[in-house]
Every structure is written in structure tokens, then in C-alpha cells.
Design an enzyme around this catalytic site. Sequence first.
Site, PDB file in Angstrom:
ATOM      1  N   ASP A   1       6.320   1.246 -16.656  1.00  0.00           N
ATOM      2  CA  ASP A   1       6.156   1.018 -15.210  1.00  0.00           C
ATOM      3  C   ASP A   1       6.461  -0.441 -14.870  1.00  0.00           C
ATOM      4  OD1 ASP A   1       5.685   1.815 -12.632  1.00  0.00           O
ATOM      5  OD2 ASP A   1       3.495   1.863 -12.808  1.00  0.00           O
TER       6      ASP A   1
ATOM      7  N   GLY B   1      -4.422   4.660  -7.659  1.00  0.00           N
ATOM      8  CA  GLY B   1      -5.662   3.893  -7.800  1.00  0.00           C
ATOM      9  C   GLY B   1      -5.793   2.809  -6.762  1.00  0.00           C
TER      10      GLY B   1
ATOM     11  N   VAL C   1      -7.209  -1.279  -6.500  1.00  0.00           N
ATOM     12  CA  VAL C   1      -7.626  -2.431  -7.305  1.00  0.00           C
ATOM     13  C   VAL C   1      -8.535  -3.314  -6.454  1.00  0.00           C
ATOM     14  CG1 VAL C   1      -6.846  -4.402  -8.661  1.00  0.00           C
ATOM     15  CG2 VAL C   1      -5.465  -2.325  -8.602  1.00  0.00           C
TER      16      VAL C   1
ATOM     17  N   GLY D   1      -5.430  -4.120  -3.447  1.00  0.00           N
ATOM     18  CA  GLY D   1      -4.285  -3.286  -3.111  1.00  0.00           C
ATOM     19  C   GLY D   1      -4.476  -1.854  -3.562  1.00  0.00           C
TER      20      GLY D   1
END
Length: 429
Positions: free
Chosen positions: A283, A178, A180, A173
Site C-alpha cells: 500500500d 479505519g 486514525v 484522518g
Amino acid sequence: MLWLTLGPFHAMENQVLVIRIKIPNSGAVDWTVHSGPQLLFRDVLDVIGQVLPEATTTAFEYEDEDGDRITVRSDEEMKAMLSYYYSTVMEQQVNGQLIEPLQIFPRACKPPGERNIHGLKVNTRAGPSQHSSPVVSDSLPSNSLKKSSAELKKILANGQMNEQDIRYRDTLGHGNGGTVYKAYHVPSGKILAVKVILLDITLELQKQIMSELEILYKCDSSYIIGFYGAFFVENRISICTEFMDGGSLDVYRKIPEHVLGRIAVAVVKGLTYLWSLKILHRDVKPSNMLVNTRGQVKLCDFGVSTQLVNSIAKTYVGTNAYMAPERISGEQYGIHSDVWSLGISFMEPLQLLQCIVDEDSPVLPVGEFSEPFVHFITQCMRKQPKERPAPEELMGHPFIVQFNDGNGAVVSMWVCRALEERRSQQAPP
Ligand code: ATP
Ligand code: MG
């Protein structure tokens, strides 16, 4: 064929699998299976039925690395058990240890009683064709799996992670900053999740981030994603963590409350652990809550490195629907802000739309959810940060207490089923 095709398991498919069936009060029976990955739940019950003919066995259990028993009642759960077992076999191979048999504990409806099964001859039926007969064995040494797992973590944590040893596979994803990847770590044979973030920063800041990430080696909680190491290559950092085969919660729709409750317990425990280390998550949201087919729930992407958080924030806009009102309006961030995000993470996505800083806190539809659940969410989402529950109040909340029964099988079964459904929807007709 529904077998999970995780890379290194291919190599295992042709290996002989030894299943050690533990008999209550009387040793064990070893059963050699020549087609491990194709083995069905029924096959195992059949063989258990021959070993323990007087008991009605409907399920069996195996032990995870922490020694917790996990129940197997279906083919999906069989697959989860085998993928867990093969990962421990890989660890043992990497560490040059003897391969331990897969140990299972039959669960009988009716206790089999005291039986001398030594000397008992057992023939497997035609069903599981290539499987040969079980043989009686002695008890096996305890907790060696646990040790090898801890050792592997140590090896990996010794700064041995580097780009050359990693083979990137699928993209899991993209996030805010970023990407992954699912990756294979060649020296250990382990599957990892590697988050790669582009960062144009000085060498000095790179060093600062690396030292701030050090604390992750010390994080040791089954509710926090395992950390294996991080490294910079040119202008990107790669952060290597444990791979969770169920992915993140954001892709699951309509999670039933009895499953959600167990997930919430794990998330509260993970957060409480981080807070005890004076780490704010910063987060908390469904995409940072990961699940696996073993029924584990783990938090990831918490703000352990201020410099990393700041460097990402310079490049990407950092607001999202899960942030507490005080955060959005630039006021002080604290544990209470993590608590808000916890509450909102467990609400249906539709209600998220109503959540605007100036309006009243969103409420859950009456009647659809239990009273303790609605109360839990409502308390977490009080506008005034100080009115939200403190960590110990979260743990003591009736909704959390109700589901704090350590029943990982509920989550495991639900993850397995959801993955199965997803696969069958993706498969061509
Ligand atoms: P943000 O960048 O704002 O945190 P995000 O959490 O959606 O957003 P990433 O953290 O980059 O983005 O993660 C992208 C996706 O990769 C996640 O949604 C999740 O599905 C998957 N993922 C992340 N870590 C793992 C992991 N350890 N195991 C399996 N899947 C993972
Ligand atoms: Mg994330």
C-alpha cells in the site's frame, strides 16, 4: 502564539529548562531558562554570543536519540527541538530517571579557538526576560536518552497497551477502513497515533491477526513507523504507533525536488528494509509516508498481517490509483509492484489521472524536473514488472545517490515551514 500545543507539553511549560551549551574543547555552560516554550532562536544566539564572544555563531545543533546532529536556524526549528526535548523529558520522568539538560552545540562561522571559559561570568540581556544566567558545568553522561527511549519501547511492547490507558484526542484522518486518532498514552505520557478499524471477525481470526502483527515489534528502522502495540476491543482493533507531527505526504502540495529527493531516499530505504524481512508493503502511497518536524520520513500501513489485509479487503473495495497494473488485473504481486507504487507516489497528482492500465505509462513534464528524477520515475513505472529496478538498483540510482546525504535538516525545515503556513492560513485574520 505559535507554540505547538501538544497535550503533555502543557505540563512542561512551567518547568525550568536547563540548556547546556557545549563549548568546543572546553566543557559546557548551563543556562537556566524559566520560560522554555517561549524561548526564541535569537535568545539562544544572544546567550551563545555571550558565552563565545569571539565566534560568530549563526546556528546550533542538538542530538536526536540516534546521536545524529540536527541544526537549528529558526524559531520553527527551535520549536521542533523543544518538542523533541520535552518528549525525552517525559520519557525520563516515566522511567524515574534524572532529567537531562537540553544539550546544544554552537556552530560558529569562525572557530572560537581554545578558550578557558571556566570562571567566565555571563549575564543574559533583558530580551529573554525570565531567563537566568548560565553557569559552568561538567560534561554530562552520554547516550542516556537513547537508553530511555529503547526502554520505553520495551515497556510499551510488553503487551501493556490497552484501551483504559489511552485518551483519544483529535482525529488525524479517515482511510479506507479505519480512522486514525492522535491519542495520549497515560502511563508513558507519550503521544501516539492510534488506528481503529472495525472488523467483524471471529476470535480465532483476531488471534491470528495479533500473532501476525508480532513482527512489527521486531521492525527496527528509522524509516519505518514505530509500533507500540495493538489490541482488540469488541469488534474493533486498535493499532498504536508513533505519532508523526508533520502528517502524511498527501497533504503537502508542490514539494520542491531537493526535498522530494531526500524523502524518496528515506522511502526507498524503508522499502528495502521491509523487503529484506520478506514483507511487501502492498500500500505504497503518499498517505502512508509520514514526516515529522525532526525531518524524519517513515512508512506506515504495510501489509504485515495477511489476515488483517484480507479482513479489511472483505469490507472495503481495495483499488487505488497507486496500484501497479499487474495488481489491478489480478496478476501476481511482488516487490516490483511496490516499486511501481513508489514511482507513481512521487508524481504530481494531475498526472495520476492519465494512469490507466491499458495506456502508456505516464510521463513527467519535460524541463520542470531534473533528468535523474524523470528517469527514476520512468524506470519505476515500466509496464513490465521485471523491467522495473530491483532494490539494489533503486539505491544505486543517480537520483537516490544524489540525495542520499543524510541531510535531515532539509526535510525538517520544509515540514516546519509548511506547518507554519498551514497554521497561519487557518488562523482567523
Ligand atoms: P488507506 O486506509 O487506504 O491506507 P489513508 O492512508 O489515507 O488510506 P489511514 O491510514 O486511515 O488512511 O490514515 C488516515 C490519515 O491519518 C493519514 O492520511 C495521515 O494523514 C494520518 N496518519 C496516519 N498515521 C499517522 C501517524 N502515525 N502520525 C500522524 N498522522 C497519521
Ligand atoms: Mg494509511
